[in-house]
Design a protein around this motif. Structure first.
Motif, PDB file in Angstrom:
ATOM      1  N   ARG A 128       0.842  -1.205   0.000  1.00 40.21           N
ATOM      2  CA  ARG A 128       0.000   0.000   0.000  1.00 40.21           C
ATOM      3  C   ARG A 128       0.871   1.246   0.000  1.00 40.21           C
ATOM      4  NH1 ARG A 128      -3.540   3.756   1.893  1.00 40.21           N
ATOM      5  NH2 ARG A 128      -5.737   3.374   1.454  1.00 40.21           N
ATOM      6  N   TYR A 129       0.418   2.220  -0.751  1.00 44.97           N
ATOM      7  CA  TYR A 129       1.157   3.470  -0.887  1.00 44.97           C
ATOM      8  C   TYR A 129       1.059   4.283   0.391  1.00 44.97           C
ATOM      9  CZ  TYR A 129       2.764   7.793  -3.104  1.00 44.97           C
ATOM     10  OH  TYR A 129       3.458   8.927  -3.433  1.00 44.97           O
ATOM     11  N   ILE A 130       2.202   4.835   0.841  1.00 44.27           N
ATOM     12  CA  ILE A 130       2.239   5.676   2.033  1.00 44.27           C
ATOM     13  C   ILE A 130       2.184   7.148   1.655  1.00 44.27           C
ATOM     14  CG2 ILE A 130       3.602   6.329   4.047  1.00 44.27           C
ATOM     15  CD1 ILE A 130       4.868   3.552   3.968  1.00 44.27           C
ATOM     16  N   GLY A 131       2.940   7.483   0.641  1.00 44.11           N
ATOM     17  CA  GLY A 131       3.022   8.875   0.212  1.00 44.11           C
ATOM     18  C   GLY A 131       4.456   9.271  -0.036  1.00 44.11           C
ATOM     19  N   SER A 132       4.640  10.324  -0.851  1.00 40.55           N
ATOM     20  CA  SER A 132       5.977  10.839  -1.187  1.00 40.55           C
ATOM     21  C   SER A 132       6.866   9.761  -1.779  1.00 40.55           C
ATOM     22  CB  SER A 132       6.645  11.430   0.065  1.00 40.55           C
ATOM     23  OG  SER A 132       5.865  12.470   0.601  1.00 40.55           O
ATOM     24  N   GLY A 133       6.304   8.890  -2.593  1.00 41.36           N
ATOM     25  CA  GLY A 133       7.072   7.855  -3.272  1.00 41.36           C
ATOM     26  C   GLY A 133       7.275   6.590  -2.460  1.00 41.36           C
ATOM     27  N   LEU A 134       6.844   6.583  -1.217  1.00 41.91           N
ATOM     28  CA  LEU A 134       7.076   5.421  -0.345  1.00 41.91           C
ATOM     29  C   LEU A 134       5.861   4.506  -0.319  1.00 41.91           C
ATOM     30  CD1 LEU A 134       8.774   7.182   2.703  1.00 41.91           C
ATOM     31  CD2 LEU A 134       9.896   5.719   1.000  1.00 41.91           C
ATOM     32  N   SER A 135       6.140   3.201  -0.278  1.00 39.34           N
ATOM     33  CA  SER A 135       5.094   2.219  -0.080  1.00 39.34           C
ATOM     34  C   SER A 135       5.632   1.114   0.821  1.00 39.34           C
ATOM     35  CB  SER A 135       4.605   1.644  -1.416  1.00 39.34           C
ATOM     36  OG  SER A 135       5.659   0.990  -2.091  1.00 39.34           O
ATOM     37  N   PHE A 136       4.722   0.422   1.476  1.00 35.34           N
ATOM     38  CA  PHE A 136       5.103  -0.663   2.380  1.00 35.34           C
ATOM     39  C   PHE A 136       4.285  -1.882   2.025  1.00 35.34           C
ATOM     40  CE2 PHE A 136       4.217  -3.092   6.284  1.00 35.34           C
ATOM     41  CZ  PHE A 136       5.504  -3.523   6.562  1.00 35.34           C
ATOM     42  N   GLY A 137       4.960  -3.045   2.024  1.00 32.20           N
ATOM     43  CA  GLY A 137       4.251  -4.257   1.680  1.00 32.20           C
ATOM     44  C   GLY A 137       4.844  -5.476   2.357  1.00 32.20           C
ATOM     45  N   VAL A 138       4.199  -6.601   2.127  1.00 32.17           N
ATOM     46  CA  VAL A 138       4.646  -7.885   2.648  1.00 32.17           C
ATOM     47  C   VAL A 138       4.693  -8.867   1.494  1.00 32.17           C
ATOM     48  CG1 VAL A 138       4.102  -9.810   4.163  1.00 32.17           C
ATOM     49  CG2 VAL A 138       3.747  -7.469   4.952  1.00 32.17           C
ATOM     50  N   THR A 139       5.790  -9.616   1.441  1.00 32.79           N
ATOM     51  CA  THR A 139       5.974 -10.599   0.373  1.00 32.79           C
ATOM     52  C   THR A 139       6.086 -11.983   0.994  1.00 32.79           C
ATOM     53  OG1 THR A 139       7.144  -8.993  -1.008  1.00 32.79           O
ATOM     54  CG2 THR A 139       7.408 -11.311  -1.565  1.00 32.79           C
ATOM     55  N   GLY A 140       5.329 -12.904   0.426  1.00 37.18           N
ATOM     56  CA  GLY A 140       5.478 -14.317   0.766  1.00 37.18           C
ATOM     57  C   GLY A 140       5.993 -15.062  -0.444  1.00 37.18           C
ATOM     58  N   SER A 141       6.996 -15.907  -0.274  1.00 42.49           N
ATOM     59  CA  SER A 141       7.561 -16.623  -1.419  1.00 42.49           C
ATOM     60  C   SER A 141       7.886 -18.061  -1.040  1.00 42.49           C
ATOM     61  CB  SER A 141       8.815 -15.908  -1.941  1.00 42.49           C
ATOM     62  OG  SER A 141       9.808 -15.840  -0.929  1.00 42.49           O
ATOM     63  N   VAL A 142       7.949 -18.917  -2.053  1.00 42.32           N
ATOM     64  CA  VAL A 142       8.279 -20.327  -1.867  1.00 42.32           C
ATOM     65  C   VAL A 142       9.183 -20.757  -3.018  1.00 42.32           C
ATOM     66  CG1 VAL A 142       6.237 -21.127  -3.121  1.00 42.32           C
ATOM     67  CG2 VAL A 142       7.307 -22.625  -1.435  1.00 42.32           C
ATOM     68  N   ASN A 143      10.090 -21.698  -2.749  1.00 42.55           N
ATOM     69  CA  ASN A 143      10.986 -22.171  -3.802  1.00 42.55           C
ATOM     70  C   ASN A 143      11.460 -23.580  -3.433  1.00 42.55           C
ATOM     71  OD1 ASN A 143      12.807 -22.219  -6.048  1.00 42.55           O
ATOM     72  ND2 ASN A 143      12.999 -19.975  -5.875  1.00 42.55           N
ATOM     73  N   LYS A 144      12.259 -24.141  -4.314  1.00 47.30           N
ATOM     74  CA  LYS A 144      12.864 -25.461  -4.113  1.00 47.30           C
ATOM     75  C   LYS A 144      14.354 -25.318  -4.335  1.00 47.30           C
ATOM     76  CE  LYS A 144      11.557 -29.756  -3.331  1.00 47.30           C
ATOM     77  NZ  LYS A 144      10.685 -30.125  -2.190  1.00 47.30           N
ATOM     78  N   ILE A 145      15.154 -25.573  -3.312  1.00 47.88           N
ATOM     79  CA  ILE A 145      16.598 -25.386  -3.412  1.00 47.88           C
ATOM     80  C   ILE A 145      17.254 -26.721  -3.756  1.00 47.88           C
ATOM     81  CG2 ILE A 145      18.694 -24.619  -2.232  1.00 47.88           C
ATOM     82  CD1 ILE A 145      16.582 -22.432  -2.710  1.00 47.88           C
ATOM     83  N   ASP A 146      17.779 -26.779  -4.992  1.00 48.05           N
ATOM     84  CA  ASP A 146      18.523 -27.979  -5.406  1.00 48.05           C
ATOM     85  C   ASP A 146      19.936 -27.616  -5.860  1.00 48.05           C
ATOM     86  OD1 ASP A 146      18.016 -26.753  -7.819  1.00 48.05           O
ATOM     87  OD2 ASP A 146      16.620 -28.272  -8.543  1.00 48.05           O
ATOM     88  N   LYS A 147      20.282 -26.331  -5.711  1.00 49.36           N
ATOM     89  CA  LYS A 147      21.627 -25.868  -6.049  1.00 49.36           C
ATOM     90  C   LYS A 147      22.113 -24.970  -4.921  1.00 49.36           C
ATOM     91  CE  LYS A 147      20.590 -25.830 -11.005  1.00 49.36           C
ATOM     92  NZ  LYS A 147      20.411 -24.958 -12.172  1.00 49.36           N
ATOM     93  N   LEU A 148      23.119 -25.437  -4.223  1.00 45.76           N
ATOM     94  CA  LEU A 148      23.674 -24.671  -3.119  1.00 45.76           C
ATOM     95  C   LEU A 148      25.152 -24.455  -3.391  1.00 45.76           C
ATOM     96  CD1 LEU A 148      22.606 -23.474  -0.479  1.00 45.76           C
ATOM     97  CD2 LEU A 148      23.473 -25.501   0.701  1.00 45.76           C
TER      98      LEU A 148
END
Length: 463
Positions: free
Chosen positions: A74-94
Motif C-alpha cells: 500500500r502506498y504511504i506517500g511521497s514515493g514510499l510504499s510498504f508491503g509484505v511478500t510471501g515466497s516459496v521455492n525449491k533449493i537444489d543448487k547450493l
C-alpha cells in the motif's frame, strides 16, 4: 513443500496487514509471479567476484516453474510504499566455496523447501512514468525446511506499466544473515522476482476515469480538463458553471447563447431571434417611441405607451386629442377641452325658444302647441354635450307668493324633465323657481304679465 501451508497463511496475513502500494490514485497493489534464489553472491569472499556469475542461471539459480511469490502493498506517500511478500521455492543448487581458494562448488542439498515472509519498504522514482524504478529495504524470516534465520534485506527493482493499473515488476533482493555463512541455517543469498503487478483501490464513482479524490463532480461522468465535471452542450464551460448547460453558449454569458447577437443572452431576451435593446429586454423598437415592436400597435409610427405605441387620434379634427377631448366626435375648442363653446348667440336663441314655452293655466304641464319649441331647444342642448345649464322659472304677480313660487319651481322642473327624458344627462341641468320676484315687465298690464310668465336658460360656467 510440506510447509507450503505456512506460506499461504503468511500471504493472508500480508493481505490484512500490508501498508501501501504504488501511487496515491490506486493505493493498493498486488504482485505475483516467479522467483529465483541464489547464494552465489553470499559465498564470494571478494566483492568483485560476487557478480562474476550473476547471470549464469544454470550454475546457481534455483527456480520453481510456477507462481511462487505474492506481494501485497500500500502506498504511504511521497514515493514510499510498504508491503509484505510471501515466497516459496525449491533449493537444489547450493553454492559453497573451498576454504583458502576462490573455487566454488555447486552441491545438491536434497531439494530443500525454501519459503520466506518479508516486509518491504520501497521508494519509487518517476511515479507518473511507465518506467518506474525503485529501491527497497526491509527484513523478514527465511526457512530452509525446518531451519530458519532472520534477514535484513535491500535491493532494487523496476515496474514497467502497460496500463495505469497493470505492469511487469522485476526485482532483486539481497538477504543478509549475520551468522557466519558456514554456521547459518540459511546462507546469505539473492532472491530475484519477476511477475505482474495490479494496482487498485482508487475510487471512481462515476466511472469517468477520474478518481473521486480529484473529481469535482464525482457522481456525474465528466471530462479530465474540467476535473471530472461534464460539459453537456460542449461549449467549453462545465455544467456546474454553465447557466444554460443544455445549449451551447458563450463564456461572457455563463454558457448561455445570444442567437441575435444583441449582447443579451437568450434566457433574458424577450425577442431572442431579433436584435433589440437592453432597455426593452432585447426587443427592437423601430419607431423609437420606447414601446417594443412586439407590444407596439403602430411599430413604424411613434406613439405613447398609454395608447399602445400609436399616436393619439383627434377624431373630430379640432386640434384636441381624443384622450383630452371631452367631445371627441364634435369639434370644439381647446379652451373648452375639445367641446364646442356656447356663444351668446346660442344662449339668445335658447332663451327666445324658452320664453315661448306655453303652460296650461296655473299648471306645470305643456300646451300641445309648445312641443316643437321644446324639440328645438333639445337639439341645441345636444350640440353642446359638455355644457351645463340652469333652467329658471318665473311667474307674474297674480296669486299668492307661495303659490307662485311653487308654480315657478314646478314649471322649471318640467322643462328639465322633458330634456332628460329625451337624452340630456341630468347632471348637466339644474332647475330653479323664482316665483314673482324677478319681473322683466310691469305686472299692471296684461302684456307685462305675459312677459313675466316665462322660462329662462342660463349657461353654468365651470373653471
Amino acid at each position: 513443500m510440506k510447509h507450503l501451508n505456512k506460506l499461504f497463511v503468511a500471504a493472508l496475513l500480508a493481505l490484512g496487514f500490508t501498508a501501501q502500494a504504488q501511487n496515491e490514485d490506486n493505493p493498493w497493489a498486488i504482485s505475483f509471479g516467479v522467483n529465483a534464489v541464489s547464494n552465489r553472491f553470499g559465498a564470494s569472499s571478494e566483492f568483485g567476484d560476487q557478480f562474476t556469475h550473476f547471470f549464469k542461471t544454470e550454475e546457481s539459480w534455483n527456480v520453481l516453474p510456477s507462481v511462487s511469490y505474492l506481494n501485497v502493498s500500500r502506498y504511504i506517500g511521497s514515493g514510499l510504499s510498504f508491503g509484505v511478500t510471501g515466497s516459496v521455492n525449491k533449493i537444489d543448487k547450493l553454492v559453497t566455496r573451498t576454504p583458502g581458494t576462490l573455487d566454488f562448488q555447486v552441491t545438491d542439498p536434497g531439494d530443500l523447501t525454501y519459503y520466506a515472509v518479508d516486509g518491504i519498504i520501497k521508494y519509487g522514482f518517476l511515479e507518473k512514468s511507465w518506467f518506474n524504478p525503485y529501491v527497497h529495504v526491509g527484513g523478514g524470516y527465511t526457512w530452509l525446511d525446518n531451519s530458519g534465520n532472520g534477514t535484513v534485506n535491500g535491493g532494487i527493482g523496476v515496474n514497467f506499466w502497460f496500463t495505469e493499473n497493470v505492469g511487469l515488476t522485476v526485482q532483486s533482493t539481497y538477504k543478509h544473515t549475520f551468522e557466519d555463512q558456514a554456521d547459518a541455517n540459511v546462507p546469505r543469498h539473492i532472491q530475484h522476482f519477476a511477475g505482474l503487478t495490479f494496482k487498485f483501490g482508487g475510487k471512481d464513482t462515476d466511472k469517468d476515469g477520474i478518481y473521486d479524490k480529484d473529481d469535482e463532480c464525482p457522481e456525474v461522468p465528466g471530462l479530465k480538463q474540467f476535473n471530472g465535471c461534464p460539459d453537456t452542450d460542449g461549449d467549453g464551460i462545465p455544467d456546474k458553471s454553465d447557466s444554460c448547460p443544455d445549449v451551447a453558449g458563450l463564456p461572457e454569458f455563463q454558457g448561455c447563447p445570444d442567437t441575435d447577437g444583441d449582447g443579451i443572452p437568450d434566457k433574458d431576451d424577450a425577442c431572442p431571434d431579433v436584435a433589440g435593446l437592453k432597455a426593452l429586454q432585447g426587443c427592437p423598437d423601430q419607431d423609437g417611441d420606447g414601446v417594443a415592436d412586439k407590444d407596439d400597435k403602430c411599430p413604424t409610427v411613434a406613439g405613447p405607451k398609454e395608447n399602445g405605441g400609436c399616436p393619439w387620434p383627434d377624431t373630430d379634427g379640432d386640434g384636441v386629442l381624443d384622450k383630452d377631448d371631452l367631445c371627441p366626435n364634435v369639434k370644439g375648442t381647446a379652451a373648452n377641452r375639445g367641446c364646442p363653446e356656447v356663444t351668446e348667440e346660442v344662449m339668445k336663441r335658447l332663451n327666445e325658444y324658452a320664453r315661448t314655452i306655453l303652460f296650461n293655466s296655473g299648471k306645470a304641464t305643456f300646451k300641445e302647441e309648445t312641443m316643437p319649441v321644446l324639440a328645438s331647444m333639445l337639439a341645441i342642448f345636444k350640440e353642446y354635450p359638455n355644457a351645463n345649464f340652469s333652467i329658471e322659472g318665473h311667474t307674474d304677480s297674480d296669486g299668492s307668493n307661495a303659490l307662485n313660487q311653487t308654480l315657478s319651481e314646478n314649471r322649471a322642473a318640467a322643462v328639465k324633465g322633458f330634456l332628460v327624458e329625451n337624452g340630456i344627462v341630468a347632471d348637466r341641468l339644474t332647475s330653479k323657481g323664482f316665483g314673482e320676484t324677478k319681473p322683466v315687465a310691469s305686472n299692471k298690464t296684461a302684456k307685462g304679465k305675459a312677459q313675466n310668465r316665462r322660462v329662462e336658460v342660463k349657461l353654468i360656467k365651470t373653471e
